[in-house]
Design an enzyme around this catalytic site. Structure first.
Site, PDB file in Angstrom:
ATOM      1  N   CYS A  42       0.840  -1.211   0.000  1.00  0.00           N
ATOM      2  CA  CYS A  42       0.000   0.000   0.000  1.00  0.00           C
ATOM      3  C   CYS A  42       0.872   1.257   0.000  1.00  0.00           C
ATOM      4  O   CYS A  42       1.501   1.585   1.006  1.00  0.00           O
ATOM      5  CB  CYS A  42      -0.924  -0.054   1.215  1.00  0.00           C
ATOM      6  N   CYS A  82       0.179   3.905   2.607  1.00  0.00           N
ATOM      7  CA  CYS A  82       0.633   3.455   3.935  1.00  0.00           C
ATOM      8  C   CYS A  82       2.117   3.743   4.114  1.00  0.00           C
ATOM      9  O   CYS A  82       2.563   4.163   5.185  1.00  0.00           O
ATOM     10  CB  CYS A  82       0.419   1.947   4.098  1.00  0.00           C
TER      11      CYS A  82
END
Lengths: 301, 103
Positions: free
Chosen positions: B31, B34
């Site tokens: 991600c 993230c």
């Protein structure tokens, strides 16, 4: 202290502009309201940027950010609220502070458009998502809906169909703007179905998404699709609201500027996805950044 | 203090039973947003001695993600007394995360 060039937005366009401004011997301050990187951060794999066979959007943009910093780019996290002409330069006002520069580059990009229906906001992050590649994995073996009819919607549906139990593509028209080849591939998939020519009325669910409620255009009848996740891919809106009183925008909000990236106000340039243009890719964002960076540098001389 | 890696085994003791508020970052290695948030989470962890900062890899701890209705990441939640009292979804700037810690 007054800068030569202020760049608003730290995606590929803005960071590339900074590189060219700095290498032309001028000072550059880049102001970003969210985190640097822009939309490409959401792409786990980039395979169409020259120089890299395969790189994650995060790694690519991190490299460009470090490159700009190494050249002397100043970086400020602040949400810009307005840009005003003052004397022979501009005042950029943010939530945290005000900044001055001789020239300004708008490189704020675009973000995913919201559907604007009841339940969407409340259930955002609770089943409503705007990024299939980020959140798709949470819907393994579950039922999902993709709203939209463009390429992004079709690509999202294709991605999700690889691991979701079922994917329904929900679109307000019968026809699709997305690639015909992609559409054919989706039609051949057993776990993909289509609900077209409908208006979405509501996204419903108590604690998390449970279903989507729509009205059929032809019959006027209401219908619903049960789902665990709903991915919204109904186009993009440029982040240009804060300059709408200063420079010319088209009806969709994109900055009207040609390939020279010059806006109708001398000294203000536009680069990247927020500019009105036919192709919005990393490479064209970098190209805009180059043109706008050099033009802004020249303007300050 | 560096952030603490949390899994299903130590979640109860480190998060639910904690005497101080716990900021939990649900994330995954694939991600991008993230990863953008990662260094900010570490900064907060170093700066704030009044709270505990933990990271949960959702790929390795699917049950925890499901239990707390994590459906979008990055998902950062503030736990107090064993419950989520505030949360933030998406790669928000540091100032937004610090707002979670204000009373």
């Amino acid at each position: 202290m007054k800068k030569d060039v202020i760049i608003i937005g730290a995606g590929i366009a803005g960071l590339t502009a900074a590189i060219y401004v700095l290498r032309a011997g001028h000072s550059a301050l880049c102001i970003e309201g969210a985190n640097y990187g822009g939309q490409i951060v959401n792409s786990p794999e980039v395979e169409n940027y020259p120089g890299y066979q395969n790189i994650s959007g995060f790694d690519l943009v991190n490299t460009v950010f470090e490159q700009a910093k190494a050249l002397g780019m100043e970086y400020q996290n602040d949400k810009v609220l307005s840009v005003k002409k003052e004397g022979d330069g501009f005042v950029v006002s943010g939530e945290a502070a005000s900044y001055e520069a001789a020239s300004v580059i708008i490189a704020t990009g675009a973000k995913r458009r919201k559907l604007g229906v009841s339940g969407e906001e409340r259930l955002s992050g609770l089943g409503v998502s705007y990024c299939a590649t980020c959140d798709g994995m949470f819907y393994r073996k579950k039922d999902t809906i993709v709203c939209g009819g463009g390429n992004t919607a079709l690509e999202d549906a294709m991605f999700l169909s690889n691991f979701c139990n079922h994917v329904t593509i929900c679109h307000r028209r019968d026809g699709f703007r997305g690639e015909p080849k992609l559409l054919e591939q989706l039609k051949e998939k057993d776990n993909v179905s289509f609900v077209t020519d409908v208006t979405v009325d509501e996204i419903a669910g108590a604690e998390k998404v449970e279903k989507l409620i729509y009205t059929d255009h032809k019959t006027g009848a209401k219908g619903e699709i049960p789902a665990n996740g709903i991915f919204i891919a109904v186009g993009q809106i440029p982040d240009t609201e804060f300059v709408k009183d200063l420079i010319s925008l088209d009806e969709a909000g994109y900055v009207i500027a040609g390939e020279d990236c010059a806006t109708n106000v001398p000294g203000i340039f536009a680069a990247g996805d927020c500019r009105k243009k036919p192709v919005r890719q990393l490479t064209t964002a970098a190209a805009d950044g180059t043109v706008a960076g050099l033009a802004a540098a020249q303007y300050t001389e | 203090m560096a952030s603490l890696k949390i899994n299903e085994g130590n979640f109860e003791a480190e998060v639910l039973q904690s005497d101080v508020p716990v900021l939990v970052d649900f994330w995954a290695s694939w991600c991008g947003p993230c990863k953008m948030l990662g260094p900010i989470i570490e900064e907060i962890s170093e700066e704030r001695s009044d709270i505990k900062v933990c990271k949960v890899d959702v790929d390795e701890n699917g049950d925890l993600a499901e239990k707390y209705n994590v459906m979008s990441i990055p998902f950062v939640a503030l736990f107090k007394g064993g419950e989520i009292v505030k949360k933030s979804v998406g790669a928000v700037p540091k100032s937004e995360l610090l707002k979670l810690l204000e009373d």
